[in-house]
Design a protein around this motif. Structure first.
Motif, PDB file in Angstrom:
ATOM      1  N   PRO A 235       0.804  -1.220   0.000  1.00  0.00           N
ATOM      2  CA  PRO A 235       0.000   0.000   0.000  1.00  0.00           C
ATOM      3  C   PRO A 235       0.843   1.279   0.000  1.00  0.00           C
ATOM      4  O   PRO A 235       0.426   2.296  -0.553  1.00  0.00           O
ATOM      5  CB  PRO A 235      -0.828  -0.102   1.280  1.00  0.00           C
ATOM      6  CG  PRO A 235      -0.865  -1.557   1.587  1.00  0.00           C
ATOM      7  CD  PRO A 235       0.442  -2.110   1.091  1.00  0.00           C
ATOM      8  N   ALA A 236       2.024   1.233   0.586  1.00  0.00           N
ATOM      9  CA  ALA A 236       2.891   2.416   0.591  1.00  0.00           C
ATOM     10  C   ALA A 236       3.436   2.728  -0.799  1.00  0.00           C
ATOM     11  O   ALA A 236       3.953   3.816  -1.024  1.00  0.00           O
ATOM     12  CB  ALA A 236       4.043   2.216   1.574  1.00  0.00           C
TER      13      ALA A 236
ATOM     14  N   THR B  90       1.580   2.795  -3.516  1.00  0.00           N
ATOM     15  CA  THR B  90       0.507   3.351  -4.329  1.00  0.00           C
ATOM     16  C   THR B  90       0.509   4.867  -4.176  1.00  0.00           C
ATOM     17  O   THR B  90       1.117   5.415  -3.247  1.00  0.00           O
ATOM     18  CB  THR B  90      -0.864   2.799  -3.910  1.00  0.00           C
ATOM     19  OG1 THR B  90      -1.148   3.241  -2.574  1.00  0.00           O
ATOM     20  CG2 THR B  90      -0.904   1.283  -3.985  1.00  0.00           C
TER      21      THR B  90
ATOM     22  N   SER C  54      -1.905   6.916  -3.278  1.00  0.00           N
ATOM     23  CA  SER C  54      -2.515   7.377  -2.028  1.00  0.00           C
ATOM     24  C   SER C  54      -1.655   6.998  -0.822  1.00  0.00           C
ATOM     25  O   SER C  54      -1.533   7.775   0.113  1.00  0.00           O
ATOM     26  CB  SER C  54      -3.928   6.829  -1.868  1.00  0.00           C
ATOM     27  OG  SER C  54      -3.920   5.436  -1.816  1.00  0.00           O
ATOM     28  N   GLY C  55      -1.050   5.816  -0.855  1.00  0.00           N
ATOM     29  CA  GLY C  55      -0.194   5.397   0.248  1.00  0.00           C
ATOM     30  C   GLY C  55       1.045   6.251   0.372  1.00  0.00           C
ATOM     31  O   GLY C  55       1.489   6.584   1.467  1.00  0.00           O
TER      32      GLY C  55
END
Length: 73
Positions: free
Chosen positions: A62-63, A65, A67-68
């Protein structure tokens, strides 16, 4: 000698070739002839495309992406 088709590569060979291309990218970009850079880019695209075809559900951090990376969540 005939080049192995990307889709015919064993999984270990695919990973090994991708690792090699990723290791050599910077030097090829900085110092390779235009044709060498084109070939490097083409082969990297072929192998990365094959990896994604084989692993459509690969784990995505997720980091990593958009947004991440912005801390949105």
């Amino acid at each position: 000698m005939t080049a192995t088709r990307t889709e015919d590569l064993a999984e270990t060979d695919l990973i090994r070739e991708l690792e090699h291309l990723h290791r050599t990218r910077h030097e090829t970009f900085l110092h390779g002839a235009p044709q060498a850079l084109r070939e490097h880019s083409n082969r990297t695209g072929e192998l990365e495309g094959e990896y994604l075809r084989r692993h459509p559900e690969r784990e995505v951090d997720p980091a990593r992406t958009r947004s991440g990376a912005r801390g949105e969540g």
